[in-house]
Motif scaffolding. Structure first.
Motif, PDB file in Angstrom:
ATOM      1  N   PRO A   1       4.298   7.579  -4.296  1.00 51.58           N
ATOM      2  CA  PRO A   1       4.525   8.523  -5.401  1.00 51.58           C
ATOM      3  C   PRO A   1       3.436   9.582  -5.518  1.00 51.58           C
ATOM      4  O   PRO A   1       3.717  10.740  -5.819  1.00 51.58           O
ATOM      5  N   LEU A   2       2.184   9.169  -5.301  1.00 55.10           N
ATOM      6  CA  LEU A   2       1.079  10.121  -5.390  1.00 55.10           C
ATOM      7  C   LEU A   2       1.224  11.207  -4.330  1.00 55.10           C
ATOM      8  O   LEU A   2       1.086  12.400  -4.618  1.00 55.10           O
ATOM      9  N   VAL A   3       1.538  10.806  -3.104  1.00 55.55           N
ATOM     10  CA  VAL A   3       1.715  11.767  -2.023  1.00 55.55           C
ATOM     11  C   VAL A   3       2.903  12.688  -2.313  1.00 55.55           C
ATOM     12  O   VAL A   3       2.830  13.899  -2.103  1.00 55.55           O
ATOM     13  N   TYR A   4       3.981  12.120  -2.810  1.00 60.34           N
ATOM     14  CA  TYR A   4       5.159  12.937  -3.119  1.00 60.34           C
ATOM     15  C   TYR A   4       4.846  13.996  -4.163  1.00 60.34           C
ATOM     16  O   TYR A   4       5.278  15.150  -4.052  1.00 60.34           O
TER      17      TYR A   4
ATOM     18  N   LEU B   1       0.828  -1.205   0.000  1.00 59.00           N
ATOM     19  CA  LEU B   1       0.000   0.000   0.000  1.00 59.00           C
ATOM     20  C   LEU B   1       0.866   1.260   0.000  1.00 59.00           C
ATOM     21  O   LEU B   1       0.638   2.189  -0.779  1.00 59.00           O
ATOM     22  N   VAL B   2       1.857   1.283   0.887  1.00 51.93           N
ATOM     23  CA  VAL B   2       2.744   2.444   0.946  1.00 51.93           C
ATOM     24  C   VAL B   2       3.531   2.577  -0.347  1.00 51.93           C
ATOM     25  O   VAL B   2       3.680   3.671  -0.902  1.00 51.93           O
TER      26      VAL B   2
ATOM     27  N   LEU C   1      -6.524   9.507   1.808  1.00 51.99           N
ATOM     28  CA  LEU C   1      -5.083   9.728   1.733  1.00 51.99           C
ATOM     29  C   LEU C   1      -4.766  11.144   1.257  1.00 51.99           C
ATOM     30  O   LEU C   1      -3.937  11.855   1.847  1.00 51.99           O
ATOM     31  N   VAL C   2      -5.441  11.586   0.203  1.00 50.88           N
ATOM     32  CA  VAL C   2      -5.214  12.925  -0.332  1.00 50.88           C
ATOM     33  C   VAL C   2      -5.603  13.989   0.691  1.00 50.88           C
ATOM     34  O   VAL C   2      -4.933  15.013   0.834  1.00 50.88           O
ATOM     35  N   ALA C   3      -6.695  13.734   1.424  1.00 52.21           N
ATOM     36  CA  ALA C   3      -7.133  14.679   2.452  1.00 52.21           C
ATOM     37  C   ALA C   3      -6.057  14.842   3.529  1.00 52.21           C
ATOM     38  O   ALA C   3      -5.763  15.964   3.961  1.00 52.21           O
ATOM     39  N   ILE C   4      -5.470  13.750   3.974  1.00 50.36           N
ATOM     40  CA  ILE C   4      -4.420  13.830   4.988  1.00 50.36           C
ATOM     41  C   ILE C   4      -3.203  14.563   4.430  1.00 50.36           C
ATOM     42  O   ILE C   4      -2.600  15.407   5.108  1.00 50.36           O
ATOM     43  N   ALA C   5      -2.840  14.268   3.183  1.00 50.40           N
ATOM     44  CA  ALA C   5      -1.698  14.953   2.574  1.00 50.40           C
ATOM     45  C   ALA C   5      -1.926  16.461   2.508  1.00 50.40           C
ATOM     46  O   ALA C   5      -1.035  17.254   2.833  1.00 50.40           O
ATOM     47  N   MET C   6      -3.130  16.875   2.099  1.00 49.83           N
ATOM     48  CA  MET C   6      -3.413  18.304   2.012  1.00 49.83           C
ATOM     49  C   MET C   6      -3.459  18.941   3.400  1.00 49.83           C
ATOM     50  O   MET C   6      -3.072  20.098   3.567  1.00 49.83           O
ATOM     51  N   ASN C   7      -3.943  18.211   4.397  1.00 47.14           N
ATOM     52  CA  ASN C   7      -3.921  18.740   5.759  1.00 47.14           C
ATOM     53  C   ASN C   7      -2.493  18.973   6.228  1.00 47.14           C
ATOM     54  O   ASN C   7      -2.203  19.961   6.911  1.00 47.14           O
ATOM     55  N   GLN C   8      -1.597  18.055   5.896  1.00 46.96           N
ATOM     56  CA  GLN C   8      -0.200  18.222   6.272  1.00 46.96           C
ATOM     57  C   GLN C   8       0.421  19.424   5.556  1.00 46.96           C
ATOM     58  O   GLN C   8       1.222  20.157   6.131  1.00 46.96           O
ATOM     59  N   VAL C   9       0.039  19.640   4.310  1.00 39.10           N
ATOM     60  CA  VAL C   9       0.525  20.811   3.564  1.00 39.10           C
ATOM     61  C   VAL C   9       0.018  22.094   4.219  1.00 39.10           C
ATOM     62  O   VAL C   9       0.775  23.045   4.433  1.00 39.10           O
TER      63      VAL C   9
ATOM     64  N   VAL D   1       7.265  16.491   5.232  1.00 36.92           N
ATOM     65  CA  VAL D   1       5.808  16.454   5.099  1.00 36.92           C
ATOM     66  C   VAL D   1       5.361  15.140   4.466  1.00 36.92           C
ATOM     67  O   VAL D   1       4.367  14.540   4.882  1.00 36.92           O
ATOM     68  N   VAL D   2       6.101  14.669   3.457  1.00 38.01           N
ATOM     69  CA  VAL D   2       5.765  13.386   2.835  1.00 38.01           C
ATOM     70  C   VAL D   2       5.886  12.252   3.849  1.00 38.01           C
ATOM     71  O   VAL D   2       4.993  11.402   3.968  1.00 38.01           O
ATOM     72  N   GLN D   3       6.980  12.223   4.579  1.00 36.76           N
ATOM     73  CA  GLN D   3       7.184  11.176   5.584  1.00 36.76           C
ATOM     74  C   GLN D   3       6.077  11.193   6.628  1.00 36.76           C
ATOM     75  O   GLN D   3       5.504  10.146   6.974  1.00 36.76           O
TER      76      GLN D   3
END
Length: 365
Positions: A31-34, A25-26, A75-83, A50-52
């Protein structure tokens, strides 16, 4: 079984604690998160962190995911929250996302990585360079829309990740595209040789760093200048230019740093993926949800889960080193149900005739 069902089965297995499924899964979604984080922060020295942190938080919260089918939006929601959390940390006094004050790492500039790895030229390269002139908030939206044009995300997934209606998302995308178009004209004006003398006089006080303020000034000049007004002509739709582009592979620095992060668990009591951001319409468990459930388990179980997640991140980094550090990711294969891995490949530029690629007919907006 379709690729969608295969992905859902993988998420279900990973959620139940299957280490091999977590590794896969990871490896599939890193790549998408990066690409989301890298383009949104555009070379910030904190992109790797932020990616890590995003991947570790995803693994730490995975058993709180309500529906495996919504994993990618979640997953995208968490990535954008981290950004967003990064933007807020960088601008505590302003309380808004206007201009990032952190200095980009020249070796990690995402625009340069995009141009070099995907071998962009012509208007595709011009579009990539223009992203430097957008405000952070627009760059965040652009990072998602770029992946929509490339076929990696869908509009419903973007809307869900942003907790917006499809209509509101469409409005925001249109506004961002208008800013991107103006930024492309700015790139053209600055590249023109010989450069417009009137524009050169207006740029006398410019420090050479792209910014929203100077984008507006140069674009305003280009609209009113007899010589520069022609720069607005011949701009191909950005969605056609971005259609079908591959993901940008991770830098060796990110691989090394992520490998180090694999030995560090998310600290107990650390912030929820939602901390400091708006509610995401049920995509992510409420603050305290995971903590309450952890308290019911033993400390030994918690330690075991953290070790499994660290191994999953570490295993994904090893897998990501295949083909010279290029990432592999899930493609779409609706019929035979097999899982397709596609290597990052250089993208050909637009034909000299200026005709958009056939994929541009999708007309994302």
């Amino acid at each position: 079984m379709s690729t969608r069902h295969t992905a859902e089965a993988l998420v279900t297995a990973a959620r139940s604690g299957d280490q091999a499924a977590q590794d896969a899964l990871v490896g599939a979604y890193l790549p998408l998160v990066y690409n989301i984080v890298g383009r949104a922060l555009n070379g910030s020295v904190d992109v790797d962190d932020v990616v890590q942190d995003t991947m570790l938080r995803v693994l730490d919260s995975l058993d709180g995911l309500r529906d495996p089918a919504s994993f990618r939006s979640w997953l995208v929601a968490i990535a954008m929250n981290q950004v967003r959390a990064h933007w807020h940390r960088q601008q505590p006094a302003r309380g808004a996302m206007d201009e990032a004050d952190d200095v980009a790492d020249p070796g990690a500039d995402f625009v340069d990585l995009t141009i070099v790895q995907l071998q962009l030229s012509g208007q595709r390269q011009e579009t990539a360079r223009a992203t430097r002139w957008l405000e952070p908030d627009d760059r965040g939206l652009l990072s998602l829309w770029w992946l929509e044009c490339a076929g990696e995300l869908t509009r419903p997934e973007i809307a869900a990740a942003l907790a917006l209606s499809p209509q509101h998302t469409a409005v925001r995308v249109q506004r961002m595209k208008a800013q991107l178009e103006a930024a492309r004209v700015v790139v053209r004006a600055l590249d023109a040789r010989p450069q417009c003398q009137e524009l050169r006089a207006e740029l006398a006080g410019w420090d050479g760093r792209p910014s929203a303020l100077w984008r507006k000034r140069v674009a305003r000049h280009a609209r009113g200048c007899a010589r520069c007004s022609g720069l607005w002509s011949g701009l191909m739709p950005a969605e056609g230019l971005l259609a079908g582009l591959a993901l940008v592979g991770a830098s060796s620095a990110l691989l090394a740093r992520t490998g180090s992060a694999a030995g560090t668990a998310v600290p107990a009591g650390s912030a929820s993926p939602l901390d400091g951001t708006e509610d995401l319409g049920g995509l992510v468990p409420p603050v305290g949800h995971r903590a309450a459930r952890d308290r019911t388990g033993s400390r030994a179980d918690a330690r075991r889960r953290r070790r499994t997640r660290r191994r999953a991140v570490g295993g994904a980094v090893v897998a990501a080193c295949v083909a010279g550090g290029g990432f592999w990711y899930f493609g779409t294969q609706p019929d035979d149900g097999t899982q397709k891995s596609t290597a990052v490949q250089p993208a050909d530029d637009v034909l000299a005739t200026g005709s958009p690629t056939p994929d541009a007919a999708r007309g994302t907006s």
